[in-house]
Scaffold this motif. Structure first.
Motif, PDB file in Angstrom:
ATOM      1  N   HIS A   1      73.780  71.982  10.862  1.00 33.60           N
ATOM      2  CA  HIS A   1      74.700  71.232  10.337  1.00 33.60           C
ATOM      3  C   HIS A   1      74.048  71.826   8.838  1.00 33.60           C
ATOM      4  O   HIS A   1      72.851  71.084   8.511  1.00 33.60           O
ATOM      5  CB  HIS A   1      75.008  69.742  10.034  1.00 33.60           C
ATOM      6  N   LEU A   2      75.003  71.928   7.852  1.00 31.62           N
ATOM      7  CA  LEU A   2      73.723  72.179   5.534  1.00 31.62           C
ATOM      8  C   LEU A   2      75.146  71.198   5.591  1.00 31.62           C
ATOM      9  O   LEU A   2      75.758  70.989   5.227  1.00 31.62           O
ATOM     10  CB  LEU A   2      74.905  73.415   4.825  1.00 31.62           C
ATOM     11  N   ILE A   3      73.891  69.797   5.144  1.00 33.01           N
ATOM     12  CA  ILE A   3      74.646  68.481   3.932  1.00 33.01           C
ATOM     13  C   ILE A   3      74.412  68.932   2.772  1.00 33.01           C
ATOM     14  O   ILE A   3      72.913  68.707   2.493  1.00 33.01           O
ATOM     15  CB  ILE A   3      74.631  67.595   5.039  1.00 33.01           C
TER      16      ILE A   3
ATOM     17  N   GLY B   1      76.049  80.393  10.705  1.00 34.50           N
ATOM     18  CA  GLY B   1      77.103  80.006  11.423  1.00 34.50           C
ATOM     19  C   GLY B   1      77.271  78.218  11.412  1.00 34.50           C
ATOM     20  O   GLY B   1      77.478  77.690  12.508  1.00 34.50           O
ATOM     21  N   PHE B   2      76.693  78.224  10.212  1.00 33.47           N
ATOM     22  CA  PHE B   2      76.429  76.603  10.463  1.00 33.47           C
ATOM     23  C   PHE B   2      77.516  75.735   9.843  1.00 33.47           C
ATOM     24  O   PHE B   2      78.206  76.774   9.552  1.00 33.47           O
ATOM     25  CB  PHE B   2      75.472  76.069   9.203  1.00 33.47           C
ATOM     26  N   LYS B   3      77.501  74.505  10.264  1.00 33.60           N
ATOM     27  CA  LYS B   3      78.784  73.837   9.593  1.00 33.60           C
ATOM     28  C   LYS B   3      78.568  73.159   8.557  1.00 33.60           C
ATOM     29  O   LYS B   3      77.401  72.192   8.530  1.00 33.60           O
ATOM     30  CB  LYS B   3      79.303  72.096  10.200  1.00 33.60           C
ATOM     31  N   TYR B   4      79.193  73.172   7.110  1.00 32.27           N
ATOM     32  CA  TYR B   4      79.141  72.509   5.829  1.00 32.27           C
ATOM     33  C   TYR B   4      80.072  71.459   6.256  1.00 32.27           C
ATOM     34  O   TYR B   4      81.293  71.460   5.999  1.00 32.27           O
ATOM     35  CB  TYR B   4      79.250  73.802   4.991  1.00 32.27           C
ATOM     36  N   TYR B   5      78.641  70.256   5.216  1.00 29.62           N
ATOM     37  CA  TYR B   5      79.361  69.330   4.971  1.00 29.62           C
ATOM     38  C   TYR B   5      79.257  69.212   3.127  1.00 29.62           C
ATOM     39  O   TYR B   5      77.798  69.192   2.938  1.00 29.62           O
ATOM     40  CB  TYR B   5      78.896  68.266   5.575  1.00 29.62           C
TER      41      TYR B   5
ATOM     42  N   LYS C   1      78.802  61.890   7.924  1.00 27.67           N
ATOM     43  CA  LYS C   1      79.359  60.731   8.335  1.00 27.67           C
ATOM     44  C   LYS C   1      80.285  60.489   8.945  1.00 27.67           C
ATOM     45  O   LYS C   1      80.610  59.469   9.983  1.00 27.67           O
ATOM     46  CB  LYS C   1      79.332  59.272   7.648  1.00 27.67           C
ATOM     47  N   LYS C   2      81.385  60.976   8.153  1.00 26.77           N
ATOM     48  CA  LYS C   2      82.879  61.286   9.296  1.00 26.77           C
ATOM     49  C   LYS C   2      83.370  62.342   9.932  1.00 26.77           C
ATOM     50  O   LYS C   2      83.815  62.614  10.605  1.00 26.77           O
ATOM     51  CB  LYS C   2      83.786  61.136   7.918  1.00 26.77           C
ATOM     52  N   ARG C   3      82.328  62.998  10.357  1.00 23.52           N
ATOM     53  CA  ARG C   3      82.498  63.833  11.556  1.00 23.52           C
ATOM     54  C   ARG C   3      82.906  63.148  12.289  1.00 23.52           C
ATOM     55  O   ARG C   3      82.556  62.689  13.133  1.00 23.52           O
ATOM     56  CB  ARG C   3      81.763  64.926  11.386  1.00 23.52           C
ATOM     57  N   PRO C   4      83.686  64.257  12.940  1.00 26.22           N
ATOM     58  CA  PRO C   4      84.166  63.981  14.725  1.00 26.22           C
ATOM     59  C   PRO C   4      83.011  64.067  15.488  1.00 26.22           C
ATOM     60  O   PRO C   4      82.449  65.431  15.388  1.00 26.22           O
ATOM     61  CB  PRO C   4      85.340  64.155  14.975  1.00 26.22           C
ATOM     62  N   ARG C   5      82.848  62.989  16.345  1.00 23.19           N
ATOM     63  CA  ARG C   5      81.314  63.305  17.383  1.00 23.19           C
ATOM     64  C   ARG C   5      81.661  64.016  18.814  1.00 23.19           C
ATOM     65  O   ARG C   5      82.857  63.191  19.087  1.00 23.19           O
ATOM     66  CB  ARG C   5      80.672  62.384  17.440  1.00 23.19           C
TER      67      ARG C   5
END
Length: 98
Positions: free
Chosen positions: A46-48, A83-87, A94-98
């Motif tokens: 994750h990249l936030i 391949g990181f997911k960017y927020y 915090k809203k991402r699906p878990r």
């Protein structure tokens, strides 16, 4: 010379070596008065982006991290790169699906 990526044998510890930890702070200096701050979780990929002004002020005065540029950030979130997911904010994370 274009940035081609980080060493694959260090994946999971690109930004926290030699102190293993999952989450690190990274930043990009945009200009003399603007800095972009990020949390990077190498284990979860994750990249936030940190956008809250008080949090950014605290990071500016109290923390240190790895200094990157936009080209390296783009590689980290490219599916053929890191391949990181960017927020785009902590709220988005915090809203991402878990």
């Amino acid at each position: 010379m274009a940035f081609e990526g980080y060493r694959e044998d260090r994946r999971g510890h690109w930004f926290n070596y030699p102190f293993p930890s999952s989450v690190s702070i990274i930043y990009v200096d945009v200009n003399e008065t603007e800095t972009k701050w990020y949390l990077i979780d190498e284990q979860e990929k994750h990249l936030i982006r940190i956008r809250d002004e008080k949090q950014m002020e605290m990071l500016y005065y109290c923390m240190y991290g790895v200094r990157l540029n936009d080209e390296k950030i783009n590689w980290i979130i490219d599916k053929n790169g890191g391949g990181f997911k960017y927020y785009d904010s902590i709220d988005d994370f915090k809203k991402r699906p878990r």
